[in-house]
Design a protein around this motif. Structure first.
Motif, PDB file in Angstrom:
ATOM      1  N   GLN A   1       0.831  -1.206   0.000  1.00  0.00           N
ATOM      2  CA  GLN A   1       0.000   0.000   0.000  1.00  0.00           C
ATOM      3  C   GLN A   1       0.867   1.259   0.000  1.00  0.00           C
ATOM      4  O   GLN A   1       0.651   2.186  -0.785  1.00  0.00           O
ATOM      5  CB  GLN A   1      -0.905   0.009   1.226  1.00  0.00           C
ATOM      6  CG  GLN A   1      -1.712   1.295   1.397  1.00  0.00           C
ATOM      7  CD  GLN A   1      -2.138   1.531   2.837  1.00  0.00           C
ATOM      8  OE1 GLN A   1      -1.477   1.076   3.762  1.00  0.00           O
ATOM      9  NE2 GLN A   1      -3.235   2.250   3.012  1.00  0.00           N
TER      10      GLN A   1
ATOM     11  N   ARG B   1     -10.320 -10.881   1.959  1.00  0.00           N
ATOM     12  CA  ARG B   1     -10.141  -9.746   2.879  1.00  0.00           C
ATOM     13  C   ARG B   1      -9.141  -8.735   2.369  1.00  0.00           C
ATOM     14  O   ARG B   1      -9.053  -7.632   2.915  1.00  0.00           O
ATOM     15  CB  ARG B   1      -9.680 -10.254   4.250  1.00  0.00           C
ATOM     16  CG  ARG B   1     -10.697 -11.099   4.992  1.00  0.00           C
ATOM     17  CD  ARG B   1     -10.280 -11.273   6.452  1.00  0.00           C
ATOM     18  NE  ARG B   1      -8.964 -11.879   6.565  1.00  0.00           N
ATOM     19  CZ  ARG B   1      -8.748 -13.178   6.698  1.00  0.00           C
ATOM     20  NH1 ARG B   1      -9.779 -14.014   6.705  1.00  0.00           N
ATOM     21  NH2 ARG B   1      -7.523 -13.665   6.826  1.00  0.00           N
TER      22      ARG B   1
ATOM     23  N   LEU C   1      -8.889  -6.784  -0.148  1.00  0.00           N
ATOM     24  CA  LEU C   1      -9.385  -5.509  -0.680  1.00  0.00           C
ATOM     25  C   LEU C   1     -10.667  -5.038   0.000  1.00  0.00           C
ATOM     26  O   LEU C   1     -11.319  -4.114  -0.481  1.00  0.00           O
ATOM     27  CB  LEU C   1      -9.639  -5.632  -2.190  1.00  0.00           C
ATOM     28  CG  LEU C   1      -8.457  -6.039  -3.066  1.00  0.00           C
ATOM     29  CD1 LEU C   1      -8.887  -6.191  -4.513  1.00  0.00           C
ATOM     30  CD2 LEU C   1      -7.331  -5.020  -2.959  1.00  0.00           C
ATOM     31  N   SER C   2     -11.035  -5.671   1.098  1.00  0.00           N
ATOM     32  CA  SER C   2     -12.330  -5.367   1.703  1.00  0.00           C
ATOM     33  C   SER C   2     -12.187  -4.501   2.948  1.00  0.00           C
ATOM     34  O   SER C   2     -11.108  -4.386   3.535  1.00  0.00           O
ATOM     35  CB  SER C   2     -13.045  -6.672   2.079  1.00  0.00           C
ATOM     36  OG  SER C   2     -12.322  -7.365   3.080  1.00  0.00           O
TER      37      SER C   2
ATOM     38  N   ASP D   1     -11.573  -2.222   5.855  1.00  0.00           N
ATOM     39  CA  ASP D   1     -10.485  -1.275   6.122  1.00  0.00           C
ATOM     40  C   ASP D   1      -9.119  -1.890   5.841  1.00  0.00           C
ATOM     41  O   ASP D   1      -8.106  -1.469   6.396  1.00  0.00           O
ATOM     42  CB  ASP D   1     -10.552  -0.796   7.571  1.00  0.00           C
ATOM     43  CG  ASP D   1     -10.489  -1.951   8.573  1.00  0.00           C
ATOM     44  OD1 ASP D   1     -10.497  -3.119   8.129  1.00  0.00           O
ATOM     45  OD2 ASP D   1     -10.442  -1.683   9.793  1.00  0.00           O
ATOM     46  N   ALA D   2      -9.073  -2.903   4.960  1.00  0.00           N
ATOM     47  CA  ALA D   2      -7.800  -3.534   4.595  1.00  0.00           C
ATOM     48  C   ALA D   2      -6.875  -2.506   3.944  1.00  0.00           C
ATOM     49  O   ALA D   2      -7.338  -1.582   3.255  1.00  0.00           O
ATOM     50  CB  ALA D   2      -8.044  -4.702   3.643  1.00  0.00           C
TER      51      ALA D   2
ATOM     52  N   ARG E   1      -7.377  -1.729   0.169  1.00  0.00           N
ATOM     53  CA  ARG E   1      -8.686  -1.333  -0.341  1.00  0.00           C
ATOM     54  C   ARG E   1      -8.560  -0.018  -1.111  1.00  0.00           C
ATOM     55  O   ARG E   1      -7.986   0.962  -0.638  1.00  0.00           O
ATOM     56  CB  ARG E   1      -9.685  -1.172   0.799  1.00  0.00           C
ATOM     57  CG  ARG E   1     -11.047  -0.703   0.319  1.00  0.00           C
ATOM     58  CD  ARG E   1     -12.097  -0.804   1.412  1.00  0.00           C
ATOM     59  NE  ARG E   1     -13.360  -0.203   1.024  1.00  0.00           N
ATOM     60  CZ  ARG E   1     -14.245  -0.770   0.212  1.00  0.00           C
ATOM     61  NH1 ARG E   1     -14.003  -1.963  -0.297  1.00  0.00           N
ATOM     62  NH2 ARG E   1     -15.371  -0.157  -0.091  1.00  0.00           N
ATOM     63  N   GLY E   2      -9.102   0.007  -2.324  1.00  0.00           N
ATOM     64  CA  GLY E   2      -9.045   1.202  -3.147  1.00  0.00           C
ATOM     65  C   GLY E   2      -7.779   1.341  -3.963  1.00  0.00           C
ATOM     66  O   GLY E   2      -7.652   2.283  -4.750  1.00  0.00           O
ATOM     67  N   ARG E   3      -6.844   0.413  -3.800  1.00  0.00           N
ATOM     68  CA  ARG E   3      -5.575   0.505  -4.531  1.00  0.00           C
ATOM     69  C   ARG E   3      -5.588  -0.316  -5.822  1.00  0.00           C
ATOM     70  O   ARG E   3      -4.789  -0.057  -6.722  1.00  0.00           O
ATOM     71  CB  ARG E   3      -4.436   0.001  -3.643  1.00  0.00           C
ATOM     72  CG  ARG E   3      -4.114   0.905  -2.464  1.00  0.00           C
ATOM     73  CD  ARG E   3      -3.288   2.098  -2.905  1.00  0.00           C
ATOM     74  NE  ARG E   3      -2.704   2.781  -1.771  1.00  0.00           N
ATOM     75  CZ  ARG E   3      -3.065   3.984  -1.356  1.00  0.00           C
ATOM     76  NH1 ARG E   3      -4.053   4.611  -1.984  1.00  0.00           N
ATOM     77  NH2 ARG E   3      -2.469   4.559  -0.330  1.00  0.00           N
TER      78      ARG E   3
ATOM     79  N   GLU F   1      -9.530  -6.725 -10.108  1.00  0.00           N
ATOM     80  CA  GLU F   1      -9.840  -7.772  -9.136  1.00  0.00           C
ATOM     81  C   GLU F   1     -10.485  -8.917  -9.908  1.00  0.00           C
ATOM     82  O   GLU F   1     -11.636  -8.839 -10.316  1.00  0.00           O
ATOM     83  CB  GLU F   1     -10.777  -7.274  -8.043  1.00  0.00           C
ATOM     84  CG  GLU F   1     -11.027  -8.308  -6.965  1.00  0.00           C
ATOM     85  CD  GLU F   1     -11.887  -7.780  -5.824  1.00  0.00           C
ATOM     86  OE1 GLU F   1     -12.087  -8.533  -4.854  1.00  0.00           O
ATOM     87  OE2 GLU F   1     -12.359  -6.628  -5.906  1.00  0.00           O
TER      88      GLU F   1
END
Length: 496
Positions: A132, A161, A163-164, A166-167, A170-172, A176
């Motif tokens: 990240q 988990r 990308l889900s 508050d991982a 997520r958003g990066r 997928e």
């Protein structure tokens, strides 16, 4: 600008997945990007990614179960070999490794694949956060790179988990991709089985997992319908075949399943026909509340699916997602010791026919019928309407003090976002369907209409027959447009 790469000749299907990977890997826009590829084991993910790297000159690294230090050394060796360095590269941490991977993408886009990423993250849980930070906006190492970083893994709970919520990642991700099993039609083509009944029986045992034919069965397929029983005994029921213990290994591969005995018992309960939470609890001798965690874990791992009753919001059915696991628990586990030591698996197989037909073929046929109705049936089957949702449900019959299980309930979607019932159906694998089955569906339709269910009064009645239909029913369906007959040939063709 993106390019669709030529698909390798030896690749079966996977056209959608290959196009998505090609577009991601050849995107010429500046800036490093992240993609995540997941799916159950043996589906061909590694083959796809290796082929992608071969076609583009990309970097591929397959992680092992190892300590963090050993993995750093291995990836340093792999990067050094890729760059043609005279000696392996040495890294003191993953921050430097990820920056070195991003540096592989210069003026041209290049895929950079880390396969079995969960192994690395298990040894170093900070790794997703490190990726990240490396892909943070305005960071020069990212902005100056055209690396297309692909993280791949088979541990479904972990990958789900990644990308889900508050991982860290997520958003990066810009891609997928979940690589699915082959559907029943593609599986029949892949296995080279042309007879629909034999194809469905093979599918009920090994599903649509490509590796089960190539690596596990070594291209041993049923020659014809008469060869099916022999094929079962020489492959799935043979202790010398990799398929023999594969169902056990599928559970062992999931790191989240700490109490293997409990999870095997839950799966055995479902395979025995206990699809509801109460039935599973009774089978295990536990309270329903005790099952919340194991059922959730099995669902997160992709081993079971949760299917709500379409007529009862508080009722849920559970279905095993991997056919080989159903076959193992319904047929093999009860006679496991005998199978390990017998020289006559054929005799044991014949003794297991009732469990195979009732606990394996029946539920699998119902599932295939629902899948076909939702994704493959022509709109004309429902008067030109689109099958928006297909499920199963239970309808109470107060006058007769009973309830009716409905194998397939087809819902549409109208302009007011209401879901009219387009059809209700019954599926029978080993029983020839007759007029009595239609009369039962008519009774269910009357009950639904009396409940005020939208569209129920005009819902079409569909009979899915694995063993065919009586002459009387065929004649009635020919004269009555409200009745539709769907046989095995129809399930394996494009027209209803």
């Amino acid at each position: 600008m993106v390019t669709t790469l030529a698909r390798p000749d030896e690749m079966f299907d996977r056209e959608v997945e290959w196009r998505a990977l090609s577009a991601f890997a050849t995107d010429t826009r500046p800036g490093a990007t992240l993609g995540v590829v997941s799916g159950r084991r043996r589906q061909g993910k590694s083959f796809l990614l290796r082929a992608l790297c071969q076609a583009t000159g990309g970097f591929y690294f397959a992680a092992d179960e190892a300590t963090d230090g050993e993995s750093l050394r291995h990836i340093g060796e792999a990067i050094g070999a890729y760059l043609g360095s005279p000696a392996p590269l040495s890294f003191d941490g993953w921050h430097a490794v990820v920056d070195a991977l991003l540096a592989l993408g210069g003026d041209q886009p290049v895929p950079v694949v880390i396969d079995e990423f969960p192994y690395l993250a298990k040894a170093n849980p900070r790794l997703p956060s490190i990726v990240q930070n490396a892909l943070a906006p305005l960071r020069p190492e990212r902005e100056d790179s055209r690396a297309r970083l692909l993280l791949c893994g088979s541990a479904m709970s972990f990958m789900g988990r990644l990308l889900s919520g508050d991982a860290p990642l997520r958003g990066r991700a810009g891609l997928e991709l979940v690589v699915p099993t082959l559907d029943h039609r593609l599986a029949a083509e892949f296995w080279g089985v042309s007879d629909p009944a034999t194809a469905l029986k093979v599918n009920a045992i090994v599903g649509g997992t490509p590796a089960y034919r190539r690596e596990f069965a070594r291209d041993d397929t049923p020659a014809d319908a008469a060869d099916f029983d022999s094929w079962v005994t020489r492959t799935v029921l043979s202790p010398t075949s990799p398929l023999f213990r594969e169902a056990r290994y599928l559970l062992a591969d999931e790191s989240e399943l700490h109490d293997a005995g409990l999870y095997h018992s839950v799966l055995a309960a479902i395979a025995a026909g206990n699809a509801g939470r109460g039935g599973i609890a009774s089978y295990l001798g536990r309270k329903s509340g005790d099952l919340a965690h194991p059922l959730t874990v099995l669902e997160d791992c992709g081993l079971i699916t949760r299917e709500p009753d379409v007529f009862r919001d508080n009722r849920t059915h559970f279905r095993i997602a991997e056919p080989l696991i159903t076959f193992y628990h319904a047929v093999m586990r009860p006679i496991w010791s005998d199978l390990e030591h017998t020289r006559d698996a054929g005799r044991l197989w014949q003794r297991s026919q009732q469990r195979f037909v009732g606990n394996v073929m029946g539920p699998h046929f119902e599932h295939i019928c629902r899948h076909w109705t939702r994704h493959m049936a022509p709109d004309k089957l429902f008067g030109g309407a689109y099958a928006h949702h297909v499920g199963s449900g239970t309808v109470n019959d107060p006058a007769r003090r009973t309830s009716h299980e409905v194998d397939a309930v087809v819902f549409g979607l109208d302009d007011d976002n209401r879901r009219p019932i387009l059809a209700i159906g019954e599926a029978k694998w080993g029983e020839r369907m007759g007029r009595g089955h239609v009369e039962r569906l008519r009774r269910i339709r009357e009950l639904l209409a009396a409940q005020g269910r939208h569209g129920a009064a005009t819902a079409r009645l569909v009979c899915y027959g694995g063993a065919g239909f009586s002459p009387e029913l065929i004649a009635e369906a020919a004269a009555d447009s409200e009745i539709a007959l769907v046989g095995l040939d129809t399930l394996y063709t494009t027209a209803a």
